[in-house]
Scaffold this active site. Structure first.
Site, PDB file in Angstrom:
ATOM      1  CE1 TYR A  56       0.766   0.042   4.418  1.00  0.00           C
ATOM      2  CE2 TYR A  56      -1.515  -0.546   4.815  1.00  0.00           C
ATOM      3  CZ  TYR A  56      -0.250  -0.288   5.287  1.00  0.00           C
ATOM      4  OH  TYR A  56      -0.023  -0.374   6.630  1.00  0.00           O
ATOM      5  CD  GLU A  57       0.535   6.289   1.476  1.00  0.00           C
ATOM      6  OE1 GLU A  57       0.477   7.371   0.923  1.00  0.00           O
ATOM      7  OE2 GLU A  57      -0.402   5.811   2.156  1.00  0.00           O
ATOM      8  N   GLY A  58       1.372   3.053  -2.549  1.00  0.00           N
ATOM      9  CA  GLY A  58       2.246   2.900  -3.725  1.00  0.00           C
ATOM     10  C   GLY A  58       3.099   1.657  -3.554  1.00  0.00           C
TER      11      GLY A  58
END
Lengths: 585, 585
Positions: free
Chosen positions: B433-435
């Site tokens: 997550y978060e890229g």
């Protein structure tokens, strides 16, 4: 869960084209009845039963898990019927001794069937391979009477097997076990104790479960030399082979685990259960080790099978999922399939290179087991050397491959729905059980390489160097021959350096073992990729063989460089690793 | 679950001795009120609340998970009370803008508090850091009215925040989102759409939840340049700040995941919900990216926090568990503690070296954020360059560390009871997550290194080379200075090679990005270990500092060699990685 499709073409390529199985079998008196046609038929049948019957149980089995009710363990819905069908088709006894109704098939074939089964879920597979493993030990060390009574029922899958070694305080160090066996004076023993982490220790798949239990006689010598092996059935067996009374073999509880939820991992209580000695008194570890080479190869194949399924899931998603534009995009649709993006390619190629390298290595090791079984001493050396590599490298790389496959799906890989995260959880155990990968590494470097004074490794390097001679004038193979030379030389240099420092550095083996095992793993996969490239190089107009060459090149260029890092780390010695006082942690 | 004990001495060592936080703050107009005494007090208080209040919720929270009942999400037992206590003590707003009742503390301090929180469980932590993150974006881009209404309630933790970006068909590629916003003509917008994977999208911890939602106006330009950011509360807020009517923000379902079971990962429906524009129209991505550097550092710290707990669990077990005899054994008891065995040492030292290197790197990055906030342009460059490294390298190595920590426990690591497997499952998401870490890698190599024509990297290497000058005559530091020189030179050479081939190889950035990011990660940890060694080298008669030097030596000798492998792999170019046709997969 991605739908499983057995990679039959890849399997046949390895079996026939790379290792020429037909010729191997024709020249091996144990397997001269096995033909390539028979092998292909069996692979086809195995694929069908795995794809259609077993694969669909994988995710529901994980969700439902096993349960213990009123002292009886129940497997998830569908497992019992599927196991019955699977067993009745003869798959449990595929490699079993034909004298006792096994199918007598060579390991280089059965390891491909095992791979398919592992791709469809380690949990289901374990009930089968533990049975084959227990049968193997029994066949090698049991009395004629025991073999006649138990082996046919185990090969037919009417009864399953379980291996009961570990106790709460004794895992790696089995010398400390406390389970005791007392001589009943009638050829039987009374076995009492508690074992933990017993895979398939209890379940509802079959009417009886045959435990091979390590225990000590009251007057046994201390440590590993006082361990004996006993056959302890869940239910006693009557003289006519029918099932008799309950034998006080019961499951105390089930472990809650990270994965393999459909596999019953039991705390087992043996409350004065009737058991029968297998092999000689106090030689129990020896009897267990008979099966180790087979079981450890099987666990290595668990890593391979799981990563094959993960690969399929990742490729399917990467072809389907569109996000952003890739360099050189044809700008069709809203975005390009992520398989066009360089970093996704890196991930898919890594998994592909590891899976296909691993498959070749597993069949190669199976081939050595087949040769060793027929008395080939060189093959025996290779089996001894490579078994820990097969187990540990293939499960470490199999786990990595499952993590990478999951990563391809991004957030969808993390949620349960797509089934990719289950591969990661299920495969993690393969790095731990059947001897942790650290134990495998110490087995390789300490007991195999060092204890043989390099003889086992020399046998392997001699084979590789002889092979390099045969392909030295093939200019098209150059990147592979260069890679293999580099790998072999690095291995030789590092091993020499280790031998040179053994005397002064008692911790060298322990601290270097893991990196050393990985080094031999990379060497082995390079050997396999060179062989695969060799048989493919003249057929580059065919997409299949062209793909082999290119995947092999990726392996040599992008993954093999790891060897330098491992070599550099190993030659540093143990000082920094061992420098801290315990209180400094 | 291992009992968590905050590593305060290690944290203070990094903060005060390595980075001289007191002087940093005295010289930074934004933080001149922050003293070392205040910092130590806050760390002590943070440790108490984490150890006593939050850590005990970690395993029960994983077992119970979140649940959705009649459209409302409920967190596990104890979460609501704990969050209230935690928030009332001011921790949610620790780094928040003091003008709106935040605590205004520097990031180099808050990142240590975040580490503690992450050690006690990513799930609980996420409710807090998503709130801080949303507040940060609002503070930077929101109108004065929005900030006055929402920020104080978010800093106080009375309301939490959520970030709503991803849609089913649009994750990495946000340009494709379909959620629409229509102008109501009264300063508000009507937001309609469905978002997936929304962390903390709904829960029962607080009375309101403030969503920052990416959406497009009907006439917006296509792609990323048509995205706007809207504040959409779960319940409308009355003029007096009290909670008004339900705003049609509802959770459609919860995702079943591999881990972080106590974190609500929601499918969120916005059914004509009232929203307010944050920042300029069509500049929504820009507003979101304000918070990215902070959030990505926080996610990196998730990897660090989890591995700290895993380290503690592994060390405790390794000291306690006895198996077999180690070389040089004093033969006390039945067997030696496994911490005496070389391969277990290798595992513990690896985790220790990664955790302590990672902690220093996180504080270093926090320090650059603090400097950049005060307008330091060089620090801005370093933040841009190192944020993806912090996020991806620290989560990749954090995951590896959790796997290694689990391995130390053998079979006990695989069962749930010991809590080690939860660290692995929970930490896995941080790589996604978060890229995803692949996206981080492309951000580093493509948008940071290549797009700046090397300027950002040059700034970092210049700092490192200048630092090397200052320690060049310290002979005791030689293994570190040699290691750091090697790492810096390798980075420079590889980067040069990449620039030399960019024109001819459009896939070079994508295929090399992951290895390149890891290379910069190893460089950075070498820099950190050299700094830690420098301040420890004169105090080797003290076990703490002696331990730092020795752990640093282990890092340099046994882990840093990875850089050569990465460098060799990168310079091979993209050809082999991209060679296959899609049909060949």
């Amino acid at each position: 869960m991605p739908a499983y499709k057995a990679p039959l073409k890849d399997m046949q390529f390895v079996l026939h084209d790379v290792f020429n199985a037909g010729e191997q079998w024709a020249n091996n008196p144990l397997f001269e009845d096995c033909t390539t046609d028979l092998a292909d038929t069996l692979l086809d049948e195995s694929a069908k039963i795995c794809e259609n019957l077993i694969a669909p149980l994988n995710r529901p089995g994980d969700e439902q898990g096993v349960r213990l009710e009123n002292g009886q363990v129940y497997t998830p819905d569908g497992f019992k019927d599927a196991f019955k069908t699977y067993a009745e088709s003869g798959w449990v006894g595929l490699g079993g001794n034909a004298e006792y109704d096994g199918q007598g098939m060579p390991k280089m074939l059965t390891c491909l069937a095992e791979e398919m089964l592992h791709s469809c879920g380690a949990s289901f597979c374990l009930y089968s391979i533990l049975t084959s493993g227990a049968a193997l030990a029994l066949d090698a060390h049991g009395s004629e009477a025991l073999k006649k009574t138990y082996l046919p029922k185990m090969y037919s899958g009417e009864w399953t097997g379980a291996m009961a070694l570990t106790e709460a305080h004794a895992g790696t160090d089995l010398g400390m076990i406390r389970t005791k066996a007392e001589d009943n004076g009638d050829g039987s023993y009374k076995v009492t104790g508690t074992k933990i982490f017993i895979t398939g220790g209890d379940h509802d798949l079959t009417d009886n479960i045959i435990h091979l239990v390590l225990a000590k006689l009251p007057d046994a010598p201390p440590g590993p030399k006082g361990i004996s092996l006993f056959l302890v059935p869940k239910h006693k067996v009557n003289a006519d082979g029918s099932i008799g009374e309950f034998n006080n073999v019961s499951c105390g509880s089930l472990e809650e685990k990270m994965g393999i939820h459909a596999s019953a991992t039991c705390v087992m209580n043996y409350d004065g259960a009737e058991g029968f000695l297998v092999g000689e008194l106090n030689r129990g570890l020896n009897a267990m080790f008979t099966m180790m080479n087979y079981e450890r190869l099987s666990v290595g194949i668990q890593g391979l099978g799981a990563s094959q399924l993960s690969y399929q899931g990742a490729v399917e998603y990467a072809k389907d999922r569109v996000q952003s534009r890739a360099p050189g995009s044809k700008k069709v649709g809203a975005a390009d399939p992520i398989i066009d993006h360089g970093d996704v390619r890196r991930m898919l190629m890594t998994v592909k290179a590891l899976v296909e390298g691993g498959r070749a290595f597993s069949v190669y090791c199976g081939m050595q087991l087949d040769k060793a079984k027929a008395g080939d001493e060189n093959a025996e050396k290779l089996v001894a050397l490579l078994t820990p590599v097969c187990k540990a490298f293939m499960t470490d790389k199999g786990f990595d491959a499952c993590v990478i496959g999951q990563q391809v799906l991004g957030g969808h890989g993390y949620i349960r729905e797509w089934g990719m995260e289950q591969q990661v959880r299920d495969t993690r155990i393969a790095q731990i059980y059947e001897g942790t990968n650290g134990i495998q590494a110490m087995d390789l470097l300490g007991r195999k390489v060092v204890a043989s004074r390099g003889a086992l490794l020399t046998a392997y390097l001699a084979e590789i160097n002889a092979y390099l001679e045969t392909i030295s004038d093939n200019v098209h193979l150059m990147p592979f021959t260069e890679g293999l030379k580099f790998a072999a030389n690095t291995t030789e240099q590092v091993t020499k350096a280790i031998f040179g420092r053994l005397q002064d550095d008692p911790h060298l083996v322990g601290t270097a073992a893991n990196d050393y095992l990985h080094m031999i793993g990379y060497l082995s996969f390079t050997y396999m990729w060179t062989k695969m490239a060799e048989v493919s190089i003249s057929q580059t107009d065919d997409a299949f063989h062209d793909g082999k060459i290119k995947t092999g090149l990726f392996y040599v260029q992008r993954l093999l460089p790891q060897m330098s890092a491992l070599a550099t780390a190993i030659v540093q010695g143990s000082e920094a690793t061992m420098a801290l006082d315990v209180a400094q942690f």
